[in-house]
Write an enzyme that holds these catalytic residues in place. Sequence first.
Site, mmCIF file in Angstrom:
data_model
loop_
_atom_site.group_PDB
_atom_site.id
_atom_site.type_symbol
_atom_site.label_atom_id
_atom_site.label_comp_id
_atom_site.label_asym_id
_atom_site.label_seq_id
_atom_site.Cartn_x
_atom_site.Cartn_y
_atom_site.Cartn_z
ATOM 1 N N HIS A 139 0.835 -1.201 0.000
ATOM 2 C CA HIS A 139 0.000 0.000 0.000
ATOM 3 C C HIS A 139 0.871 1.253 0.000
ATOM 4 O O HIS A 139 0.644 2.188 -0.774
ATOM 5 C CB HIS A 139 -0.914 -0.016 1.222
ATOM 6 N N GLU A 140 1.882 1.288 0.862
ATOM 7 C CA GLU A 140 2.731 2.478 0.954
ATOM 8 C C GLU A 140 3.587 2.651 -0.294
ATOM 9 O O GLU A 140 3.785 3.769 -0.774
ATOM 10 C CB GLU A 140 3.609 2.396 2.207
ATOM 11 N N HIS A 162 1.609 4.373 -3.030
ATOM 12 C CA HIS A 162 1.568 5.834 -2.946
ATOM 13 C C HIS A 162 2.761 6.447 -3.675
ATOM 14 O O HIS A 162 2.632 7.453 -4.376
ATOM 15 C CB HIS A 162 1.583 6.280 -1.489
ATOM 16 N N GLU A 168 -6.096 6.917 -1.479
ATOM 17 C CA GLU A 168 -6.042 5.768 -0.581
ATOM 18 C C GLU A 168 -6.611 4.525 -1.260
ATOM 19 O O GLU A 168 -6.067 3.424 -1.129
ATOM 20 C CB GLU A 168 -6.818 6.063 0.706
#
Length: 279
Positions: free
Chosen positions: A145-146, A149, A208
């Site tokens: 997920h990070e 980004h 997100e």
Amino acid sequence: MKIGLLRACCLAALLVGLTAGCATTRTTSAGTVGVQRGQTMLVSSGEINRSAAKAYQEAMREAHAKNRLNRNPQQFERVRQVAQRLIPMTAAFRGDATAWPWEVNVITSSELNAWCMPGGKMAVYTGLLEQLQLTDDELAGVMGHEIAHALREHGREKASRAAGVGAAASIGGALIGAYFGIDSGLGQSVIGTLGDLAYMRPNSREMEQEADRIGVELAARAGYDPFAAIALWEKMGRTVRGQPPQWLSTHPSHESRIADLRVYAERVYPLYAGARRAP
């Protein structure tokens, strides 16, 4: 409403919209999850990456000075190994990412936190590992997920939108102030707040969601169970209380996030099955 007020508000809104709508680009390929939204970029990637690298160095120096950097060799090695499996999978979304100067560290802190700065500078906090008792699959969900980004350059996009909204707010505030004979700063504050709600908050939730979707694909391609992301957020839901209403939050609600993850974990599951079969 007076006709003049209506015209002034419409003009200010138009300025915000025009500013946010220019310089559209796409930072990543769609992948199996199909993330292909055009993005507004008013700030150069070089500028953002240089700032991020400097901020990362300062954060690591501070953590080292406080004896909070990589204190547990086993935790650090575990995080490093997950990163080593995820990073090659970034090529599915952008060809240049595997050559970034990636770096990952573990910071001793009770915070439930992890992040990946532009250019691949990562940190995982021990609070996340210890309080949630993450499995490797769940850890891969967090890190994927990070990393997503960073791949989507969300930091650059947010900086660009802040610059655009700020410029439009300044112009719109001056117009309203001049029309009504009031302090232009007051008008700027009003339009800036509207711009934040109209462009910053909703898109932050969208970012997100993009990171959730790309994250499960990265994890699946690396041989980690994409459904572990659901277990992760269920743990978070049991741990984090007092969440603000979704429409004013920069993150989706736990319920809507889990529902979306379930759909996309199912979509990328064949990638996971293939990675598990590979020698």
